[in-house]
Scaffold this motif. Structure first.
Motif, PDB file in Angstrom:
ATOM      1  N   LEU A 230      44.848  25.406  58.420  1.00 18.43           N
ATOM      2  CA  LEU A 230      46.000  26.275  58.194  1.00 18.43           C
ATOM      3  C   LEU A 230      47.272  25.473  57.983  1.00 18.43           C
ATOM      4  O   LEU A 230      48.365  26.042  57.986  1.00 18.43           O
ATOM      5  CB  LEU A 230      46.181  27.215  59.391  1.00 18.43           C
ATOM      6  CG  LEU A 230      45.088  28.272  59.605  1.00 18.43           C
ATOM      7  CD1 LEU A 230      45.368  29.053  60.884  1.00 18.43           C
ATOM      8  CD2 LEU A 230      45.039  29.226  58.418  1.00 18.43           C
ATOM      9  N   GLY A 231      47.137  24.157  57.802  1.00 17.18           N
ATOM     10  CA  GLY A 231      48.342  23.344  57.672  1.00 17.18           C
ATOM     11  C   GLY A 231      49.152  23.402  58.945  1.00 17.18           C
ATOM     12  O   GLY A 231      48.622  23.191  60.034  1.00 17.18           O
ATOM     13  N   SER A 236      46.926  32.481  65.161  1.00 16.94           N
ATOM     14  CA  SER A 236      47.103  33.722  65.921  1.00 16.94           C
ATOM     15  C   SER A 236      48.543  34.110  66.163  1.00 16.94           C
ATOM     16  O   SER A 236      48.802  35.133  66.805  1.00 16.94           O
ATOM     17  CB  SER A 236      46.393  33.590  67.287  1.00 16.94           C
ATOM     18  OG  SER A 236      45.045  33.200  67.129  1.00 16.94           O
ATOM     19  N   ILE A 237      49.503  33.308  65.695  1.00 15.79           N
ATOM     20  CA  ILE A 237      50.916  33.574  65.955  1.00 15.79           C
ATOM     21  C   ILE A 237      51.717  33.386  64.663  1.00 15.79           C
ATOM     22  O   ILE A 237      51.446  32.464  63.904  1.00 15.79           O
ATOM     23  CB  ILE A 237      51.487  32.620  67.028  1.00 15.79           C
ATOM     24  CG1 ILE A 237      50.611  32.572  68.277  1.00 15.79           C
ATOM     25  CG2 ILE A 237      52.911  33.027  67.412  1.00 15.79           C
ATOM     26  CD1 ILE A 237      51.022  31.490  69.258  1.00 15.79           C
ATOM     27  N   ALA A 238      52.705  34.238  64.437  1.00 13.65           N
ATOM     28  CA  ALA A 238      53.608  34.084  63.289  1.00 13.65           C
ATOM     29  C   ALA A 238      54.971  34.694  63.633  1.00 13.65           C
ATOM     30  O   ALA A 238      55.037  35.708  64.335  1.00 13.65           O
ATOM     31  CB  ALA A 238      53.021  34.765  62.047  1.00 13.65           C
ATOM     32  N   PRO A 239      56.057  34.060  63.148  1.00 14.85           N
ATOM     33  CA  PRO A 239      56.103  32.793  62.407  1.00 14.85           C
ATOM     34  C   PRO A 239      55.994  31.601  63.356  1.00 14.85           C
ATOM     35  O   PRO A 239      56.694  31.529  64.362  1.00 14.85           O
ATOM     36  CB  PRO A 239      57.477  32.845  61.736  1.00 14.85           C
ATOM     37  CG  PRO A 239      58.315  33.673  62.672  1.00 14.85           C
ATOM     38  CD  PRO A 239      57.388  34.688  63.261  1.00 14.85           C
ATOM     39  N   LEU A 252      59.620  26.081  63.634  1.00 12.97           N
ATOM     40  CA  LEU A 252      59.944  27.381  64.211  1.00 12.97           C
ATOM     41  C   LEU A 252      58.699  27.894  64.928  1.00 12.97           C
ATOM     42  O   LEU A 252      57.625  27.982  64.325  1.00 12.97           O
ATOM     43  CB  LEU A 252      60.369  28.370  63.127  1.00 12.97           C
ATOM     44  CG  LEU A 252      60.767  29.778  63.573  1.00 12.97           C
ATOM     45  CD1 LEU A 252      62.087  29.728  64.342  1.00 12.97           C
ATOM     46  CD2 LEU A 252      60.887  30.708  62.371  1.00 12.97           C
ATOM     47  N   ALA A 253      58.833  28.221  66.229  1.00 12.31           N
ATOM     48  CA  ALA A 253      57.679  28.638  67.025  1.00 12.31           C
ATOM     49  C   ALA A 253      58.014  29.932  67.759  1.00 12.31           C
ATOM     50  O   ALA A 253      58.455  29.919  68.910  1.00 12.31           O
ATOM     51  CB  ALA A 253      57.299  27.546  68.020  1.00 12.31           C
ATOM     52  N   VAL A 254      57.813  31.040  67.084  1.00 11.93           N
ATOM     53  CA  VAL A 254      58.136  32.352  67.647  1.00 11.93           C
ATOM     54  C   VAL A 254      56.880  32.924  68.307  1.00 11.93           C
ATOM     55  O   VAL A 254      55.885  33.192  67.641  1.00 11.93           O
ATOM     56  CB  VAL A 254      58.657  33.309  66.557  1.00 11.93           C
ATOM     57  CG1 VAL A 254      58.802  34.723  67.105  1.00 11.93           C
ATOM     58  CG2 VAL A 254      59.986  32.788  66.020  1.00 11.93           C
ATOM     59  N   GLY A 255      56.941  33.107  69.623  1.00 15.39           N
ATOM     60  CA  GLY A 255      55.747  33.491  70.358  1.00 15.39           C
ATOM     61  C   GLY A 255      55.654  34.942  70.764  1.00 15.39           C
ATOM     62  O   GLY A 255      54.617  35.376  71.283  1.00 15.39           O
ATOM     63  N   ASN A 256      56.707  35.750  70.561  1.00 14.58           N
ATOM     64  CA  ASN A 256      56.628  37.155  70.964  1.00 14.58           C
ATOM     65  C   ASN A 256      57.620  37.984  70.148  1.00 14.58           C
ATOM     66  O   ASN A 256      58.447  37.453  69.393  1.00 14.58           O
ATOM     67  CB  ASN A 256      56.883  37.311  72.475  1.00 14.58           C
ATOM     68  CG  ASN A 256      58.216  36.710  72.910  1.00 14.58           C
ATOM     69  OD1 ASN A 256      59.269  37.019  72.347  1.00 14.58           O
ATOM     70  ND2 ASN A 256      58.173  35.849  73.924  1.00 14.58           N
ATOM     71  N   ASN A 257      57.548  39.295  70.316  1.00 19.76           N
ATOM     72  CA  ASN A 257      58.386  40.203  69.526  1.00 19.76           C
ATOM     73  C   ASN A 257      59.866  40.068  69.873  1.00 19.76           C
ATOM     74  O   ASN A 257      60.737  40.230  68.998  1.00 19.76           O
ATOM     75  CB  ASN A 257      57.932  41.648  69.735  1.00 19.76           C
ATOM     76  CG  ASN A 257      56.565  41.904  69.144  1.00 19.76           C
ATOM     77  OD1 ASN A 257      56.121  41.192  68.233  1.00 19.76           O
ATOM     78  ND2 ASN A 257      55.864  42.909  69.661  1.00 19.76           N
ATOM     79  N   ASP A 283      50.609  42.113  63.015  1.00 17.63           N
ATOM     80  CA  ASP A 283      51.035  42.443  61.650  1.00 17.63           C
ATOM     81  C   ASP A 283      51.647  41.223  60.963  1.00 17.63           C
ATOM     82  O   ASP A 283      51.421  40.992  59.767  1.00 17.63           O
ATOM     83  CB  ASP A 283      52.057  43.583  61.687  1.00 17.63           C
ATOM     84  CG  ASP A 283      51.480  44.866  62.264  1.00 17.63           C
ATOM     85  OD1 ASP A 283      50.315  45.167  61.965  1.00 17.63           O
ATOM     86  OD2 ASP A 283      52.202  45.546  63.025  1.00 17.63           O
ATOM     87  N   ARG A 284      52.425  40.442  61.715  1.00 24.48           N
ATOM     88  CA  ARG A 284      53.041  39.261  61.111  1.00 24.48           C
ATOM     89  C   ARG A 284      51.982  38.246  60.686  1.00 24.48           C
ATOM     90  O   ARG A 284      52.123  37.610  59.631  1.00 24.48           O
ATOM     91  CB  ARG A 284      54.032  38.628  62.091  1.00 24.48           C
ATOM     92  CG  ARG A 284      55.264  39.495  62.354  1.00 24.48           C
ATOM     93  CD  ARG A 284      56.373  38.733  63.038  1.00 24.48           C
ATOM     94  NE  ARG A 284      56.061  38.342  64.406  1.00 24.48           N
ATOM     95  CZ  ARG A 284      56.254  39.103  65.469  1.00 24.48           C
ATOM     96  NH1 ARG A 284      56.771  40.334  65.335  1.00 24.48           N
ATOM     97  NH2 ARG A 284      55.969  38.660  66.675  1.00 24.48           N
TER      98      ARG A 284
END
Length: 393
Positions: A230-231, A236-239, A252-257, A283-284
């Motif tokens: 996946l580079g 399982s997480i985005a972004p 950028l490591a966004v782990g929750n809503n 969804d992300r």
């Protein structure tokens, strides 16, 4: 350099006979040495540990590869094929609390130093063997970190894109095996404290890697999912990836809503937080290409520093992609003391900090990595096995 007396520390009464070479075993024994153990490194005549010659880079005449995993140890030169030196090695095993080796399985038996032979000499010994593929059907297989990264699946999920499997930038499987070996040795020492029994600790690189791939290996073991490359993205997480800012890459490591909503607010794109394609992490992930395109267009307009200064106070995990100098500078600015400078015998030397912080018995940096055979005479005198007159070892 002469060795300083070992200060009182967590493992200050523990003697480790270190028959390890290269990385996995020496890393494990260095961690034990940092915690106070008297680690006696056994090296072959002539060149010693292979990594003594693995350079550049060098610090003076010393390869930094060797220096990276051999601080706080003493060195004795022994030819394990020589009967007199075998006698010396057996006496070392008899006095040791821990033996660590990473020869190919069955090699130590050729020297009269297998676990079965060692336990007859010293029933209380903790005997740690580190191999590539275990002592069973894989015992005869040679293995280096690169090979295990390949056959163990790590390269199949690492790389810029599908079809371009890539190794990590450091021999991470050796390091992971060394960490697991250290944990195993400490557990075995605790068992001996309670029962008086020694035991064998076995760690192999392949099992260490499979365990350490955590969510990726568990996804296959539990759900049959075979991940691909996946580079810089996360399965399982985005972004959760790298974006091109105006001057350099930005992580950028966004782990929750909550963090995602703060991100959208911070970059002036509140509409993304209510877009049905991006409202939830699942969804992300499903629409990661569309999301990355929208975010990438925004991040390209300003520098990485601009975005970090803006988003970090909002609780959004982000940061520039540093080189090694930048990484050490960051750790220093955060007060982590990543590069301790010490003086031994009037000479200043630097090392990379042990990351374990203990409030009562912290790791100590007593001595620089030893010159080849620097402590042979002292160790032989302690063992009562002085070398024969005229013996060059």
């Amino acid at each position: 350099m002469a060795s300083e007396p070992i200060s009182s520390n967590t493992l200050s009464n523990i003697v480790v006979a270190d028959f390890g070479r290269v990385l996995a075993a020496p890393y494990a024994t260095m961690l034990l040495a940092d915690l106070g153990a008297d680690v006696i490194k056994v090296e072959r005549p002539g060149s010693g540990d292979d990594t003594r010659m693995w350079g550049p880079p060098f610090a003076g005449a010393d390869a930094t590869y060797f220096l990276s995993v051999n601080r706080n140890k003493r060195s004795i030169v022994l030819d394990l094929r020589d009967p007199d030196d075998q006698r010396c090695a057996r006496e070392l095993v008899r006095r040791a609390d821990v033996v660590v080796e990473n020869f190919r399985p069955a090699t130590m038996a050729e020297f009269g130093l297998s676990y079965e032979q060692a336990r007859k000499i010293n029933p209380r010994v903790i005997y740690c063997s580190i191999s590539a593929f275990g002592s069973g059907d894989g015992a005869a297989l040679p293995g280096y970190d690169l090979l295990v990264q390949a056959v163990g699946g790590l390269m199949s999920i690492t790389g810029p894109h599908s079809g371009a499997p890539t190794k990590t930038g450091v021999a991470v499987v050796d390091v992971l095996a060394g960490l697991h070996a250290t944990v195993g040795v400490l557990a075995a020492l605790r068992h001996r404290d309670v029962t008086g029994e020694g035991q064998r600790v076995e760690v192999n690189l392949l099992s260490s890697l499979l365990s350490s791939m955590v969510n990726q290996s568990a996804g296959y073991a539990l759900a049959g999912a075979v991940p691909g490359i996946l580079g810089n993205r996360h399965p399982s997480i985005a972004p959760y990836e790298i974006f091109a800012a105006a001057d350099r890459p930005l992580a950028l490591a966004v782990g929750n809503n909550r963090q995602f909503a703060a991100l959208c607010r911070g970059i002036g794109a509140e509409e993304l937080a209510v877009d049905e394609r991006f409202t939830d992490n699942t969804d992300r992930v499903a629409h990661v290409d569309e999301l990355a395109a929208r975010l990438g267009a925004v991040f390209a307009t300003q520098t990485a520093t601009h975005w970090c200064d803006l988003l970090t106070p909002l609780g959004v995990p982000c940061g520039p992609v540093n080189d090694m100098a930048g990484a050490f500078d960051l750790a220093a600015r955060l007060g982590l003391r990543p590069r301790p400078e010490l003086v031994t015998d009037g000479q200043s030397w630097a090392t990379v900090a042990n990351p374990i912080d203990l409030s009562q018995s912290p790791p100590r940096y007593r001595n620089a990595p030893p010159a080849l055979g620097a402590d042979s005479a002292d160790i032989r005198a302690w063992l009562g096995t002085p070398k024969n007159e005229g013996d060059p070892r």
